[in-house]
Design a protein around this motif. Structure first.
Motif, PDB file in Angstrom:
ATOM      1  N   ILE A 207      -7.955   8.501   9.348  1.00 11.10           N
ATOM      2  CA  ILE A 207      -7.502   7.271   9.315  1.00 11.10           C
ATOM      3  C   ILE A 207      -8.487   6.249   9.094  1.00 11.10           C
ATOM      4  N   VAL A 208      -8.099   5.215   7.989  1.00 13.20           N
ATOM      5  CA  VAL A 208      -9.084   4.274   7.653  1.00 13.20           C
ATOM      6  C   VAL A 208      -8.316   2.867   8.053  1.00 13.20           C
ATOM      7  N   LEU A 209      -9.030   1.964   8.707  1.00 13.42           N
ATOM      8  CA  LEU A 209      -8.352   0.641   9.237  1.00 13.42           C
ATOM      9  C   LEU A 209      -9.283  -0.087   8.371  1.00 13.42           C
ATOM     10  N   ALA A 210      -8.582  -0.728   7.173  1.00 13.87           N
ATOM     11  CA  ALA A 210      -9.183  -1.548   6.272  1.00 13.87           C
ATOM     12  C   ALA A 210      -8.760  -3.048   5.997  1.00 13.87           C
ATOM     13  N   ARG A 211      -9.801  -3.862   5.990  1.00 14.22           N
ATOM     14  CA  ARG A 211      -9.511  -5.466   5.821  1.00 14.22           C
ATOM     15  C   ARG A 211     -10.693  -5.947   4.987  1.00 14.22           C
TER      16      ARG A 211
END
Length: 408
Positions: A207-211
């Motif tokens: 899972i990638v949490l991107a911002r």
């Protein structure tokens, strides 16, 4: 028996107005209180002198209704917007007409950057003390994930960077994208919900949490305690790709891998097809070179062994010793012949001596052997008159009868 107190039995109930007045009185005793929270909703109407605000607790799903004069919002030290962190001084009120609770605000202060950073630091020390940052909790990322779960803003640059770079590096990669708010009062709840959904999906391997980057206030949701604990509770590896290189929200420390940017996350999650193919080609060349070197070394070793005299001409030693073997055989044969001849002569001599000493030779010289029955006659007393005698000479035997002892 006395009547029950009012409100304690169905026979003597309170009217609604009485309950409302009593609740209002109890709440009024609370006095003025300072409250901190995040503005979730701001209703500023030009036709109204009162502003209605919903103040939310960032760490819990709880909120309060605020009312304040219009000029208090317009004259606030910072521009009040949804998602802003504020301190308010207000008086709790219970409106008996509608039966609602609200906080009547008399002063509004913005939470400064220094205070926000200090709170983040306190939370960081708390989570570190609980062991949520320990390396032993970090889960390894799969070499080639089947499906990548991506949590990011809708149509954001972060989503474009991750999907584009990852697809370019490994065209077969698949994504399960969850678009959520990445700042503001609803960001934490939406991100936690998307995180739980992707963690439950069996096909999602990472899972990638991107911002993208932003101010400290913009990145506050990613330092939220609720989100940090949700990341730590995941069974699927989580990659934090929030902001740019200098940004370091707390989710970076809790996640299994911290990427400097969304692009960096894509590079670190999926291998590069060209790079992997080049690596395979290099390994094949190196292995072929190593195999050829080993074969060449073994061939030289075999050639050295074959060049040695004992293997180059195995019969040479026999040929070199052939004359010596022949001489030895002749010598042995002579020795055996001489030994046999000597033993033959000795046997002949012994045979001659034995013949000379034997009874046949004695008989040939004129002697005879006289037997009385089966016994050899040794004395005249053994052959009285009338005894049958057998007389053996050299060429045979005759019989006779004894007449007794002869007189001279």
């Amino acid at each position: 028996m006395s009547d029950p107190a009012q409100g304690q039995a169905p026979e003597n109930p309170y009217p609604v107005r009485a309950v409302a007045v009593r609740v209002a009185g109890w709440i009024d005793k609370l006095g003025m209180v300072w409250v901190e929270g995040q503005i979730a909703q701001l209703n500023l109407r030009s036709s109204s002198s009162t502003v209605f605000i919903t103040l939310r607790d960032p760490a819990a799903d709880m909120s309060l209704s605020l009312t304040c004069p219009r000029n208090l919002v317009l004259d606030a030290p910072v521009r009040l917007t949804e998602g802003a962190q504020v301190l308010v001084l207000g008086k709790p009120n219970f409106y008996t007409g509608r039966g609602t609770f609200s906080l009547r605000v008399h002063e509004i202060r913005a939470v400064g950057i220094g205070e926000l950073l200090a709170r983040i630091e306190r939370l960081r020390r708390l989570l570190e003390a609980e062991g949520l940052f320990h390396p032993r909790l970090k889960r390894p990322l799969p070499f080639l994930p089947n499906t990548i779960g991506l949590i990011t803003g809708r149509a954001s640059a972060a989503e474009h960077d991750v999907t584009t770079v990852a697809t370019r590096r490994w065209p077969a990669v698949r994504f399960a994208i969850r678009n959520t708010a990445v700042q503001g009062p609803t960001a934490v709840a939406q991100i936690v919900e998307a995180l739980a959904a992707l963690d439950r999906a069996p096909e999602v391997d990472v899972i990638v949490l991107a911002r993208g980057g932003g101010s400290v206030e913009d990145l506050l949701p990613f330092s939220d305690e609720t989100l940090c604990r949700a990341i730590a509770a995941c069974t699927t590896p989580v990659v934090s790709a929030v902001g740019h290189e200098p940004d370091n929200p707390l989710c970076d420390l809790v996640a299994d891998l911290r990427a400097a940017t969304p692009t960096d996350a894509a590079k670190r999650i999926v291998p590069d097809t060209a790079a992997e193919q080049a690596l395979v080609d290099d390994l094949r060349r190196r292995s072929a070179r190593a195999l050829r070197s080993w074969v060449g070394r073994e061939e030289r070793h075999l050639a050295q062994l074959r060049s040695r005299p004992v293997l180059a001409d195995p019969l040479r030693m026999l040929r070199d010793r052939a004359d010596e073997v022949h001489r030895a055989r002749r010598t042995i044969r002579k020795d055996v012949t001489r030994l046999v001849a000597g033993e033959s002569d000795r046997i002949e001599h012994l045979s001659a001596r034995l013949s000379t000493l034997g009874p046949a030779a004695t008989l040939a010289r004129g002697y005879a052997v006289v037997q009385a029955g089966t016994q050899v006659l040794r004395s005249v007393a053994d052959a009285p008159a009338g005894t049958e005698l057998r007389i053996r000479v050299a060429d045979g035997a005759v019989t006779a009868v004894s007449q007794g002892e002869a007189r001279d």
